[in-house]
Design an enzyme around this catalytic site. Sequence first.
Site, mmCIF file in Angstrom:
data_model
loop_
_atom_site.group_PDB
_atom_site.id
_atom_site.type_symbol
_atom_site.label_atom_id
_atom_site.label_comp_id
_atom_site.label_asym_id
_atom_site.label_seq_id
_atom_site.Cartn_x
_atom_site.Cartn_y
_atom_site.Cartn_z
ATOM 1 C CG HIS A 1 65.846 -2.682 55.312
ATOM 2 N ND1 HIS A 1 64.998 -2.164 54.358
ATOM 3 C CD2 HIS A 1 65.444 -3.970 55.508
ATOM 4 C CE1 HIS A 1 64.114 -3.079 54.000
ATOM 5 N NE2 HIS A 1 64.367 -4.193 54.689
ATOM 6 C CE LYS B 1 61.535 -6.593 49.170
ATOM 7 N NZ LYS B 1 62.048 -6.091 50.436
ATOM 8 C CG HIS C 1 61.262 -10.966 54.611
ATOM 9 N ND1 HIS C 1 60.032 -11.090 54.044
ATOM 10 C CD2 HIS C 1 61.642 -9.687 54.370
ATOM 11 C CE1 HIS C 1 59.685 -9.944 53.485
ATOM 12 N NE2 HIS C 1 60.658 -9.082 53.672
ATOM 13 C CG ASP D 1 63.785 -7.750 56.594
ATOM 14 O OD1 ASP D 1 64.105 -6.677 56.051
ATOM 15 O OD2 ASP D 1 62.627 -8.006 56.961
HETATM 16 O O1 DOR Z 1 60.223 -5.419 59.384
HETATM 17 C C1 DOR Z 1 60.466 -4.870 58.325
HETATM 18 N N1 DOR Z 1 61.204 -3.753 58.279
HETATM 19 N N2 DOR Z 1 59.966 -5.381 57.205
HETATM 20 C C2 DOR Z 1 60.072 -4.748 56.030
HETATM 21 O O2 DOR Z 1 59.583 -5.238 55.057
HETATM 22 C C3 DOR Z 1 60.717 -3.416 55.953
HETATM 23 C C4 DOR Z 1 61.660 -3.237 57.036
HETATM 24 C C5 DOR Z 1 62.098 -1.799 57.195
HETATM 25 O O3 DOR Z 1 62.464 -1.157 56.213
HETATM 26 O O4 DOR Z 1 62.125 -1.321 58.332
HETATM 27 ZN ZN ZN Z 2 63.380 -5.917 54.307
#
Ligand code: DOR
Ligand code: ZN
Length: 341
Positions: free
Chosen positions: A19, A100, A177, A247
């Site tokens: 991200h 996704k 994940h 992730d």
């Molecule tokens: O822990 C997470 N953070 N899991 C996710 O699926 C999204 C991600 C986020 O975008 O912060």
């Molecule tokens: Zn993610």
Amino acid sequence: MKTTMTSLTLPLADDLHVHLRQGDVLRTVVPLLRAGGAGRVLVMPNTTPPVTSAGQAVAYRAELRAVAPDVDFLMTLYFTPALTPDEVRRAAAAGVVGIKVYPHGVTTNSASGVEDLLAFGPVLAAMEAADLVLELHGELPAHAGSDVCVLDAEERFLPTLRSLHDRYPRLRIVLEHVTTARAVDAVKSLGATVAATITAHHLDLMIDDWAGKNHNFCKPVAKYPSDRAALRAVVGEGHPRFFLGSDSAPHPRTAKECASACAGVFTSPLLLAYLADTFEGLGALDRLPAFASEFGCRFYRLPPARETIRLVREPQVVPPAYGGVVPYRAGATLNWRIAAA
Ligand code: DOR
Ligand code: ZN
């Protein structure tokens, strides 16, 4: 006699789930990708607004490239109920590699997600035909009256994974994940078009490590010791359909150190160092190059990285923050670091 490795050279890593956000956070985290050891990354589309069209993905890629020209950004679209087969084909033509799925309501910015994925047959068929990869946030959303919670949401999603693979056997699917022994078994039991990513932090954490400790809280949550053992075993055996997707999910400190913390663990800046520590602890350091730099690009049908990085067994302390974002294990001493080029 037990010998200790003191250095390890491997191809620049592929982080096939990251991200990168927008604005100030983007400008903070994107320049840290290479420092963490990744040269190619699969960028998640859960921005605000989400990346839902080929045009948006191309514009986002240009923005990311402007900040880090030395990183290869692989783009994804967000699977919304409005996604059409035509947009899937436009995305493929624009070089987008995947789509996704965030089941509606399961995690950060999942409000645009779909409720019943299998109801979107024409889009899934178009993806299979265009050879786009389906990346799944594999959790069944909890809703009023259901008996689903964060501990079994992943396991309860597995029948959907099996149905998808049955109906679209040529569609490449990545269960993102994974956190449970059941998910590991399910992916292993399915065909060559189904793979899974594993994060650095899920190889370390279990429930007790995130309950009340917001910086370790992410979705899906880390589970039981036996689940963590299954993740460790599958990377230790070097299974080629389990590869790195960090992730890494940066949130400003204020969004983590509060009563209602955002889910996400920020690992990008030290990704390979965290992994080297963990793999060494498992006695599986020799498995790290394939996990981080080989299996993922093979599944995504990408050429292997040409550049290498060298990890050395020298201590480093994890900084307290990067521009207001607290990294995983802030303040801890890691045994490994990436050697200066
Ligand atoms: O822990 C997470 N953070 N899991 C996710 O699926 C999204 C991600 C986020 O975008 O912060
Ligand atoms: Zn993610």
